[in-house]
Structure formats: structure tokens, C-alpha cells
Write an enzyme that holds these catalytic residues in place. Sequence first.
Site, PDB file in Angstrom:
ATOM      1  CG  ASN A   9      -1.785   1.221   1.313  1.00 19.11           C
ATOM      2  OD1 ASN A   9      -2.035   1.887   0.313  1.00 19.11           O
ATOM      3  ND2 ASN A   9      -2.277   1.531   2.499  1.00 19.11           N
ATOM      4  CD1 TRP A  10       3.922   1.088  -2.386  1.00 17.32           C
ATOM      5  CD2 TRP A  10       3.789   1.746  -4.520  1.00 17.32           C
ATOM      6  NE1 TRP A  10       4.727   0.255  -3.116  1.00 17.32           N
ATOM      7  CE2 TRP A  10       4.675   0.637  -4.440  1.00 17.32           C
ATOM      8  CE3 TRP A  10       3.561   2.327  -5.767  1.00 17.32           C
ATOM      9  CZ2 TRP A  10       5.307   0.107  -5.564  1.00 17.32           C
ATOM     10  CZ3 TRP A  10       4.191   1.797  -6.878  1.00 17.32           C
ATOM     11  CH2 TRP A  10       5.054   0.701  -6.772  1.00 17.32           C
ATOM     12  CE  LYS A  11       0.000   3.493   4.579  1.00 18.35           C
ATOM     13  NZ  LYS A  11       0.310   3.666   6.016  1.00 18.35           N
ATOM     14  CG  HIS A  98      -5.552   2.094   5.442  1.00 21.27           C
ATOM     15  ND1 HIS A  98      -4.989   3.063   6.258  1.00 21.27           N
ATOM     16  CD2 HIS A  98      -4.574   1.181   5.210  1.00 21.27           C
ATOM     17  CE1 HIS A  98      -3.729   2.746   6.493  1.00 21.27           C
ATOM     18  NE2 HIS A  98      -3.444   1.621   5.874  1.00 21.27           N
ATOM     19  CD  GLU A 100      -2.399   5.877   6.720  1.00 12.84           C
ATOM     20  OE1 GLU A 100      -1.294   5.701   7.248  1.00 12.84           O
ATOM     21  OE2 GLU A 100      -2.594   5.739   5.489  1.00 12.84           O
ATOM     22  CD  GLU A 170      -5.279  -0.716   8.683  1.00  6.87           C
ATOM     23  OE1 GLU A 170      -4.199  -0.542   8.106  1.00  6.87           O
ATOM     24  OE2 GLU A 170      -6.238   0.070   8.591  1.00  6.87           O
ATOM     25  N   GLY A 176       2.281   3.412  10.888  1.00  8.43           N
ATOM     26  CA  GLY A 176       3.159   4.562  10.664  1.00  8.43           C
ATOM     27  C   GLY A 176       3.855   5.068  11.908  1.00  8.43           C
ATOM     28  CB  SER A 216       4.683  -1.296  11.880  1.00  9.12           C
ATOM     29  OG  SER A 216       4.103  -0.015  11.943  1.00  9.12           O
ATOM     30  N   GLY A 237       2.972  -1.056   4.415  1.00 10.07           N
ATOM     31  CA  GLY A 237       2.993   0.371   4.126  1.00 10.07           C
ATOM     32  C   GLY A 237       4.381   0.855   3.772  1.00 10.07           C
TER      33      GLY A 237
END
Length: 252
Positions: A9-11, A98, A100, A170, A176, A216, A237
Site C-alpha cells: 500500500n503505497w499511500k 484503512h 487512515e 491493522e 506509521g 508495521s 505500508g
Amino acid sequence: MKKKIVIANWKMNHDFHETTSFLRNLLKKIFEQKINHNKEIIIAPSFPFLHISNHILQGSPLKIAAQNIHQMDKGSYTGEVSASMLKSIGISKVILGHSERRKFFCEKNNILLEKIKIALKYGFNIIFCIGETYFERNKNQQFNVIKDQLKHTVFHFSENEIKFFHIAYEPIWAIGTGKSATYQQAQKMHEFIRSLFLKKYGENISNKISILYGGSINNFNAKDFFLQKDIDGGLIGNFSLNLENFLKIIYS
């Protein structure tokens, strides 16, 4: 035996050149070293690069996923992207829920339920994320939180629809932050999640559904997580942004 699933997941990272270069080099390494027969590898780049990414990976075992969709089919929603738009460029996988998105864009269970409906309407495979905050875990509420998140979203759907889901656990406190649950903590939660699917849908589905860990994971701890009985892969991530680190995770 189920393949382990590794999702990058490159965000909001990697521009056009970085995206295309990474994918071409990843493909080269994959074919040279023949490392993916026991792993399903999915890449989730940013929206502007989904089409070119899908084109680069066409004919390879690697797949592309979108990081989000809007819950409506079309309309006056400036800046949003619909499931039908993604389907029209050959995308058929999507990450929903997700942490975020829940935190920064206020996506609640009712919104996520609508997003699931529209994704299923267009035949998407869904990587659905669930997880608790540090406060919830500190209050020993993590199991109730997970149960509630599934109850109000995924568990609305039939046995036939559940085959389109992967679940990604998650813990929000490990996203992060550089922190990670221990593999024992992660396994305990994955076992609990699988037990919920067993109770709701029966043994066949609970055994088949893939439950990924998304807190993570890095090239140093991935193997310990992937060896756990109920952990079927990882949603990666930051450590998916560097090719060498990502390859080490795939090797794990």
C-alpha cells in the site's frame, strides 16, 4: 494450502517515474529469482498511476489494487473516483476501511458498508481493514471493537459474497508509528477474527478467508508474522516503498 498474500500500500507516495521504475524492476527480480510461487503479490499505487501500473503488470502474476473508492456510482463529488471508473481501466481490487481513511476522512461503518456494496456491485475483490486504537487496546476493548466493526460492515453479506473479501487486521496504534504488535498479539487477534467468521459462516469460509496483518510489518519481522497459523500475509505500508526491503518481505 493458501498462498500468503503480500500487499504493497503505497499511500500518497511515488510519482510517475518512481512507480513505473519500481514495477519494472520488481517484475525483473520476480522472474529472475522465481520468488512468487508461494505468494500472491498485490500493489496499490496512487490513483493517477493505476492505469499505467496495470499495463506494466499485464500478463504477470502481480496484481493491482486501488486504495479507495467512493460509495456512489457517479455524481457531483469533486475529486472522488468511482468503482465504475476503476473497472473501466481494468482494476478489480480495492482497499477499504484503512485506518487512515477512518481517521483523516471520517469514514464510519455506515459509509464503509455503502462502499462495500458498490465494490461488490462491480465485482471487486475487497481488502477490508479493521483495527483498534491504542486507547481501545489499553482499555482491553480491542476484541469488542473488532467484532463491532465486522458486525456493521462485512457481516451484512452472504456466504457467496464473502468469497470476494480479504480481511486486514491493522492495529491503529501500529500504523506509521514504527511500533508493531508482537506476532503473538497479532496471532491471538487473527485467531479471534477467524473464530467470528466460523461462528457467522461456518468452517469452510473461516478456513478459506485470508486474514492479513497490517501493523508495521518490515523486512526484519515479516517471517515471524507469516509463520503464524492464522496470519495469511501482510498489508505493507512504508516498507513496501523501497524495492529491496519489499523483496525481503516477499522472501520471508
